[in-house]
Design a protein around this motif. Structure first.
Motif, PDB file in Angstrom:
ATOM      1  N   PRO A  86       0.797  -1.232   0.000  1.00  0.00           N
ATOM      2  CA  PRO A  86       0.000   0.000   0.000  1.00  0.00           C
ATOM      3  C   PRO A  86       0.830   1.284   0.000  1.00  0.00           C
ATOM      4  O   PRO A  86       0.479   2.255  -0.686  1.00  0.00           O
ATOM      5  CB  PRO A  86      -0.825  -0.128   1.283  1.00  0.00           C
ATOM      6  CG  PRO A  86      -0.956  -1.599   1.497  1.00  0.00           C
ATOM      7  CD  PRO A  86       0.328  -2.195   1.019  1.00  0.00           C
ATOM      8  N   THR A  87       1.921   1.318   0.767  1.00  0.00           N
ATOM      9  CA  THR A  87       2.768   2.515   0.796  1.00  0.00           C
ATOM     10  C   THR A  87       3.355   2.795  -0.578  1.00  0.00           C
ATOM     11  O   THR A  87       3.404   3.951  -1.037  1.00  0.00           O
ATOM     12  CB  THR A  87       3.904   2.342   1.826  1.00  0.00           C
ATOM     13  OG1 THR A  87       3.326   2.112   3.120  1.00  0.00           O
ATOM     14  CG2 THR A  87       4.795   3.578   1.881  1.00  0.00           C
ATOM     15  N   GLU A  88       3.801   1.746  -1.273  1.00  0.00           N
ATOM     16  CA  GLU A  88       4.396   1.916  -2.603  1.00  0.00           C
ATOM     17  C   GLU A  88       3.357   2.364  -3.623  1.00  0.00           C
ATOM     18  O   GLU A  88       3.637   3.199  -4.492  1.00  0.00           O
ATOM     19  CB  GLU A  88       5.040   0.592  -3.041  1.00  0.00           C
ATOM     20  CG  GLU A  88       6.205   0.177  -2.158  1.00  0.00           C
ATOM     21  CD  GLU A  88       6.596  -1.279  -2.292  1.00  0.00           C
ATOM     22  OE1 GLU A  88       7.567  -1.689  -1.642  1.00  0.00           O
ATOM     23  OE2 GLU A  88       5.917  -2.012  -3.044  1.00  0.00           O
ATOM     24  N   ILE A  89       2.157   1.808  -3.530  1.00  0.00           N
ATOM     25  CA  ILE A  89       1.081   2.206  -4.438  1.00  0.00           C
ATOM     26  C   ILE A  89       0.760   3.682  -4.261  1.00  0.00           C
ATOM     27  O   ILE A  89       0.607   4.431  -5.230  1.00  0.00           O
ATOM     28  CB  ILE A  89      -0.168   1.341  -4.198  1.00  0.00           C
ATOM     29  CG1 ILE A  89       0.100  -0.098  -4.652  1.00  0.00           C
ATOM     30  CG2 ILE A  89      -1.393   1.908  -4.895  1.00  0.00           C
ATOM     31  CD1 ILE A  89      -0.937  -1.088  -4.186  1.00  0.00           C
ATOM     32  N   LYS A  90       0.687   4.108  -3.020  1.00  0.00           N
ATOM     33  CA  LYS A  90       0.355   5.509  -2.712  1.00  0.00           C
ATOM     34  C   LYS A  90       1.369   6.473  -3.329  1.00  0.00           C
ATOM     35  O   LYS A  90       0.995   7.447  -3.983  1.00  0.00           O
ATOM     36  CB  LYS A  90       0.290   5.700  -1.197  1.00  0.00           C
ATOM     37  CG  LYS A  90      -0.137   7.091  -0.745  1.00  0.00           C
ATOM     38  CD  LYS A  90      -0.207   7.160   0.777  1.00  0.00           C
ATOM     39  CE  LYS A  90      -0.572   8.546   1.267  1.00  0.00           C
ATOM     40  NZ  LYS A  90      -1.938   8.910   0.900  1.00  0.00           N
ATOM     41  N   VAL A  91       2.674   6.191  -3.152  1.00  0.00           N
ATOM     42  CA  VAL A  91       3.682   7.124  -3.667  1.00  0.00           C
ATOM     43  C   VAL A  91       3.780   7.048  -5.185  1.00  0.00           C
ATOM     44  O   VAL A  91       4.114   8.047  -5.836  1.00  0.00           O
ATOM     45  CB  VAL A  91       5.070   6.888  -3.019  1.00  0.00           C
ATOM     46  CG1 VAL A  91       5.008   7.105  -1.521  1.00  0.00           C
ATOM     47  CG2 VAL A  91       5.645   5.530  -3.360  1.00  0.00           C
ATOM     48  N   THR A  92       3.472   5.888  -5.767  1.00  0.00           N
ATOM     49  CA  THR A  92       3.513   5.759  -7.227  1.00  0.00           C
ATOM     50  C   THR A  92       2.373   6.550  -7.863  1.00  0.00           C
ATOM     51  O   THR A  92       2.567   7.241  -8.871  1.00  0.00           O
ATOM     52  CB  THR A  92       3.450   4.275  -7.642  1.00  0.00           C
ATOM     53  OG1 THR A  92       4.538   3.576  -7.025  1.00  0.00           O
ATOM     54  CG2 THR A  92       3.563   4.130  -9.146  1.00  0.00           C
ATOM     55  N   ILE A  93       1.195   6.456  -7.289  1.00  0.00           N
ATOM     56  CA  ILE A  93       0.065   7.259  -7.791  1.00  0.00           C
ATOM     57  C   ILE A  93       0.342   8.744  -7.584  1.00  0.00           C
ATOM     58  O   ILE A  93       0.065   9.571  -8.462  1.00  0.00           O
ATOM     59  CB  ILE A  93      -1.253   6.826  -7.101  1.00  0.00           C
ATOM     60  CG1 ILE A  93      -1.629   5.399  -7.524  1.00  0.00           C
ATOM     61  CG2 ILE A  93      -2.379   7.804  -7.443  1.00  0.00           C
ATOM     62  CD1 ILE A  93      -2.826   4.821  -6.787  1.00  0.00           C
ATOM     63  N   GLU A  94       0.931   9.088  -6.442  1.00  0.00           N
ATOM     64  CA  GLU A  94       1.287  10.491  -6.175  1.00  0.00           C
ATOM     65  C   GLU A  94       2.249  11.023  -7.239  1.00  0.00           C
ATOM     66  O   GLU A  94       2.048  12.109  -7.791  1.00  0.00           O
ATOM     67  CB  GLU A  94       1.941  10.607  -4.802  1.00  0.00           C
ATOM     68  CG  GLU A  94       2.457  12.012  -4.474  1.00  0.00           C
ATOM     69  CD  GLU A  94       3.549  12.009  -3.414  1.00  0.00           C
ATOM     70  OE1 GLU A  94       3.341  12.618  -2.364  1.00  0.00           O
ATOM     71  OE2 GLU A  94       4.634  11.433  -3.663  1.00  0.00           O
ATOM     72  N   ALA A  95       3.290  10.239  -7.547  1.00  0.00           N
ATOM     73  CA  ALA A  95       4.266  10.664  -8.552  1.00  0.00           C
ATOM     74  C   ALA A  95       3.611  10.812  -9.919  1.00  0.00           C
ATOM     75  O   ALA A  95       3.924  11.743 -10.680  1.00  0.00           O
ATOM     76  CB  ALA A  95       5.412   9.655  -8.627  1.00  0.00           C
ATOM     77  N   THR A  96       2.691   9.903 -10.255  1.00  0.00           N
ATOM     78  CA  THR A  96       1.990   9.964 -11.538  1.00  0.00           C
ATOM     79  C   THR A  96       1.165  11.244 -11.638  1.00  0.00           C
ATOM     80  O   THR A  96       1.151  11.923 -12.678  1.00  0.00           O
ATOM     81  CB  THR A  96       1.083   8.732 -11.705  1.00  0.00           C
ATOM     82  OG1 THR A  96       1.851   7.546 -11.500  1.00  0.00           O
ATOM     83  CG2 THR A  96       0.476   8.689 -13.096  1.00  0.00           C
ATOM     84  N   LYS A  97       0.512  11.596 -10.543  1.00  0.00           N
ATOM     85  CA  LYS A  97      -0.323  12.809 -10.559  1.00  0.00           C
ATOM     86  C   LYS A  97       0.523  14.085 -10.598  1.00  0.00           C
ATOM     87  O   LYS A  97       0.107  15.094 -11.174  1.00  0.00           O
ATOM     88  CB  LYS A  97      -1.260  12.812  -9.352  1.00  0.00           C
ATOM     89  CG  LYS A  97      -2.344  11.750  -9.456  1.00  0.00           C
ATOM     90  CD  LYS A  97      -3.461  11.956  -8.446  1.00  0.00           C
ATOM     91  CE  LYS A  97      -4.670  11.131  -8.830  1.00  0.00           C
ATOM     92  NZ  LYS A  97      -5.849  11.405  -7.980  1.00  0.00           N
TER      93      LYS A  97
END
Length: 435
Positions: free
Chosen positions: A317-328
């Motif tokens: 979950p932590t990795e998913i959160k930062v990956t979506i953040e970087a994409t946005k």
């Protein structure tokens, strides 16, 4: 001269270790399953033989290195035992090999691979450097002064290492099939910290890392004012992210990286700190940070028509959160579509609510069936348990991926540690298929 035989040579640590020994002039071969795994490409490019598993691969006079995923019942391990050929487990062999260099271990619950790749890219431009990266990339340079490597905490394997330096990116609860809770994870990192010989570079913004004690200096990096190396004035533009670095409140320099996520800045800050500690030239650090193109399966982008397709290893979950953040951050005006394949039943069950919260940061969510592992391939939950917790989430299968075509200008974010790439390949095939 001995021949090195790797049992499970396609492993993400085994493949680069085989490449390092090959680069240094050793005779290397290995065996594995016949299914394609992305780590085998580099082996093939170096003409390192990769054989199907077969007990006849094992012969007298070999040095056997076995991957940690394969137990005593494996046919090649049984054959080696019957012939009284010593078996070196991957982490034990690597631990002994490190003693030939100034070794820098990169560990942490998240960000190990990206940080190791970045560190190898920077240090390697300043000094002869060998490196082992957990994306299957390895390089052995003769006369290497430094050895940069990824150190995994799973089953406390990193306790086989006594590195000169360690970068610790963060501590989080993961691998619930082995660790009982966060306290157990922290204790593992604490044990590892006591084995470091020169210094530890740790993220000071991580509360769990504040508890770590060591017999060597601990240098903290992060955004908070209490850190020894602090990033300030972060600015995201068309060419990436720029930020200022202050060393103990004194301005050190302005740096630029191609990445956009907050975690990318932290990874760069860790590399800057270790390079400063080893007095490597700042102009080389600046140039290499700017030119880093990333590691395999970490925010790997491609344009297909008007869509952007991103492949990422994020599986916590932590990795998913930062990956979506970087994409946005990077694609501010586009819809972000998450296509996620959970990896292992224990992790999915343990973090069900956290997965739902992280994935909900995307504009649309599609879920693939749970990918089992060599250790477990069934569980008492299904993908439906996760779908129920995410508003409007849908199940997606390989033969139904054409539903993604409707996001004409979207960013399709394929995430997972299993075989999520087959969904991306299937989707790309629908785009080139003739009507």
């Amino acid at each position: 001269m001995t021949k090195y035989h790797f049992i499970g040579i396609k492993g993400t640590g085994m493949s680069p270790l085989a490449q390092i020994l090959h680069d240094n002039g050793h005779d290397v071969q290995g065996s594995d399953i016949e299914q394609f795994i992305f780590t085998q490409t580099a082996l093939e490019e170096k003409n390192i033989p990769v054989l199907p598993f077969d007990k006849n691969n094992v012969k007298e006079g070999q040095t056997i290195i076995a991957g940690n995923a394969f137990g005593e019942q494996h046919e090649e391990i049984q054959e080696a035992n019957e012939k009284n050929i010593p078996i070196h487990r991957y982490h034990h062999f690597l631990g002994e090999y490190l003693s030939n260099f100034t070794s820098i271990a990169v560990t942490g619950s998240h960000g190990k691979t990206s940080t190791t790749g970045l560190l190898a890219h920077v240090v390697g431009a300043a000094k002869p450097t060998s490196y082992l990266i957990g994306d299957g990339t390895g390089k052995g340079s003769k006369g290497s002064e430094y050895f940069v490597f990824e150190a995994c905490e799973y089953r406390r394997h990193f306790l086989s290492y006594n590195p000169d330096y360690a970068i610790i990116t963060n501590i989080d609860f993961d691998h619930p099939d082995y660790f009982s809770d966060l306290k157990d994870v922290i204790s593992a990192f604490q044990s590892m910290a006591m084995q470091v010989k020169k210094a530890i570079i740790a993220c000071g913004d991580d509360a769990n890392l504040q508890e770590i004690h060591a017999q060597v200096p601990v240098v903290f990096y992060g955004f908070g004012d209490h850190n020894d190396f602090q990033a300030k004035n972060v600015n995201r533009g068309d060419e990436g992210t720029t930020f200022d670095v202050f060393v103990r409140n004194t301005f050190y320099g302005t740096f630029q990286i191609p990445g956009y996520g907050t975690h990318n800045v932290l990874n760069a800050l860790a590399v800057i700190a270790i390079c400063h500690y080893e007095t490597l030239p700042m102009d080389i650090i600046k140039e290499q940070l700017k030119s880093f193109t990333g590691v395999k399966r970490r925010f790997s982008e491609k344009s297909v028509g008007n869509q952007i397709l991103i492949d990422d290893y994020a599986h916590h979950p932590t990795e998913i959160k930062v990956t979506i953040e970087a994409t946005k951050y990077k694609y501010k005006n586009r819809e972000v579509v998450a296509i996620f394949q959970p990896h292992t039943f224990t992790r999915t069950k343990t973090f069900l609510d956290e997965f739902a919260a992280s994935l909900s940061e995307a504009d649309h969510v599609y879920l693939c069936d749970i990918f089992g592992s060599a250790r477990e391939n069934a569980g008492n939950l299904s993908i439906e348990n996760l779908i129920e917790k995410i508003p409007n989430a849908q199940l997606i299968t390989e033969d139904k991926v054409d539903v993604l075509k409707k996001y004409k200008d979207g960013v399709l974010l394929f995430m997972g540690a299993g075989d999520i790439q087959k969904f991306q390949r299937a989707y790309e095939e629908t785009l080139t298929a003739k009507p």
